[in-house]
Design a protein around this motif. Structure first.
Motif, mmCIF file in Angstrom:
data_model
loop_
_atom_site.group_PDB
_atom_site.id
_atom_site.type_symbol
_atom_site.label_atom_id
_atom_site.label_comp_id
_atom_site.label_asym_id
_atom_site.label_seq_id
_atom_site.Cartn_x
_atom_site.Cartn_y
_atom_site.Cartn_z
ATOM 1 N N VAL A 1 -0.987 -14.303 -7.231
ATOM 2 C CA VAL A 1 -0.127 -13.208 -7.799
ATOM 3 C C VAL A 1 0.049 -13.395 -9.280
ATOM 4 C CG1 VAL A 1 0.585 -12.175 -5.633
ATOM 5 C CG2 VAL A 1 2.048 -13.804 -6.753
ATOM 6 N N GLY A 2 0.152 -12.245 -10.046
ATOM 7 C CA GLY A 2 0.869 -12.562 -11.288
ATOM 8 C C GLY A 2 1.723 -11.182 -11.553
ATOM 9 N N TYR B 1 1.096 -8.284 -2.277
ATOM 10 C CA TYR B 1 0.302 -9.460 -1.992
ATOM 11 C C TYR B 1 -1.216 -9.318 -1.710
ATOM 12 C CZ TYR B 1 0.457 -7.503 2.977
ATOM 13 O OH TYR B 1 0.013 -6.887 3.923
ATOM 14 N N GLY B 2 -1.583 -10.551 -1.571
ATOM 15 C CA GLY B 2 -3.010 -10.764 -1.635
ATOM 16 C C GLY B 2 -3.177 -12.278 -0.484
ATOM 17 N N TYR B 3 -4.143 -12.011 0.426
ATOM 18 C CA TYR B 3 -4.341 -13.144 1.398
ATOM 19 C C TYR B 3 -5.875 -13.472 1.732
ATOM 20 C CZ TYR B 3 -4.543 -10.247 5.290
ATOM 21 O OH TYR B 3 -5.115 -9.289 6.361
ATOM 22 N N ALA C 1 -0.282 -15.071 -1.311
ATOM 23 C CA ALA C 1 0.318 -14.932 -2.514
ATOM 24 C C ALA C 1 1.366 -13.740 -2.662
ATOM 25 C CB ALA C 1 -0.412 -15.331 -3.952
ATOM 26 N N ALA C 2 2.471 -13.527 -2.929
ATOM 27 C CA ALA C 2 3.250 -12.208 -2.815
ATOM 28 C C ALA C 2 4.264 -12.143 -3.820
ATOM 29 C CB ALA C 2 3.597 -12.183 -1.337
ATOM 30 N N GLU D 1 -2.906 -9.000 -7.589
ATOM 31 C CA GLU D 1 -2.872 -9.899 -6.606
ATOM 32 C C GLU D 1 -4.405 -10.236 -6.372
ATOM 33 O OE1 GLU D 1 -2.342 -6.620 -5.326
ATOM 34 O OE2 GLU D 1 -0.676 -6.599 -6.301
ATOM 35 N N PHE D 2 -4.678 -11.827 -6.068
ATOM 36 C CA PHE D 2 -6.205 -12.034 -5.835
ATOM 37 C C PHE D 2 -6.297 -12.938 -4.530
ATOM 38 C CE2 PHE D 2 -9.178 -15.357 -6.516
ATOM 39 C CZ PHE D 2 -10.394 -14.980 -6.434
ATOM 40 N N SER D 3 -7.295 -12.956 -3.934
ATOM 41 C CA SER D 3 -7.491 -13.953 -3.157
ATOM 42 C C SER D 3 -9.128 -14.371 -3.086
ATOM 43 C CB SER D 3 -7.057 -13.453 -1.763
ATOM 44 O OG SER D 3 -7.618 -12.377 -1.257
ATOM 45 N N GLY D 4 -9.461 -15.441 -2.642
ATOM 46 C CA GLY D 4 -11.114 -15.515 -2.728
ATOM 47 C C GLY D 4 -11.378 -17.227 -2.216
#
Length: 152
Positions: A83-84, A67-69, A146-147, A97-100
């Motif tokens: 997420v992909g 996950y990313g958050y 996203a997870a 995962e990505f967050s930004g």
């Protein structure tokens, strides 16, 4: 030795809270994973794992999850998480995962670029992708998450 997960799903959600932690918890709840214990894992989808969007995980379970958050306390700020999963033809998959501080479309583009790089580096053919992303404009304290939970 831990068993290898056999099922997975993708989720992306955003929420507000009175603190950073409650914003994160509320995003987990909105994403359908708020009553389980996430065990953060790196990003390999086991071979043969089956997508199960209706998967019900018992409350309190210890769940391997990529996950990313992002949490922001800046009202008006646009945040996103994505997420992909990249799939090979006949072996394991790769999760990114990505967050930004960007919108959903940019987050999705970054995930796809990371998946392409991961497969190129592994010298594997990327045959398809699945991506989930969310964006959120912060009101007070917001979280985008996203997870990919993995289950047995």
């Amino acid at each position: 030795m831990l068993p290898t997960p056999k099922k997975y799903f993708l989720t992306a959600a955003a929420a507000e809270g009175e603190s950073g932690l409650t914003a994160f918890d509320n995003a987990l709840l909105a994403g359908g994973i708020g009553n389980i214990n996430l065990l953060r894992v790196s990003s390999i989808l086991p071979p043969g794992a089956q997508h199960d969007p209706e998967l019900k995980i018992p409350p309190g379970s210890l769940v391997p999850t990529a996950y990313g958050y992002i949490v922001s306390k800046e009202p008006g700020q646009l945040i996103s998480a994505a997420v992909g999963i990249g799939f090979s033809a006949d072996t394991f998959g790769v999760i990114m995962e990505f967050s930004g501080l960007c919108g959903k479309e940019e987050a999705e583009k970054r995930i796809l670029a990371m998946l392409e790089e991961a497969f190129r580096t592994r010298q594997m053919e990327l045959v398809r992708t699945e991506v989930r992303a969310v964006e959120h404009v912060v009101k007070k304290i917001g979280c985008a998450l996203a997870a990919v939970p993995l289950w047995y």
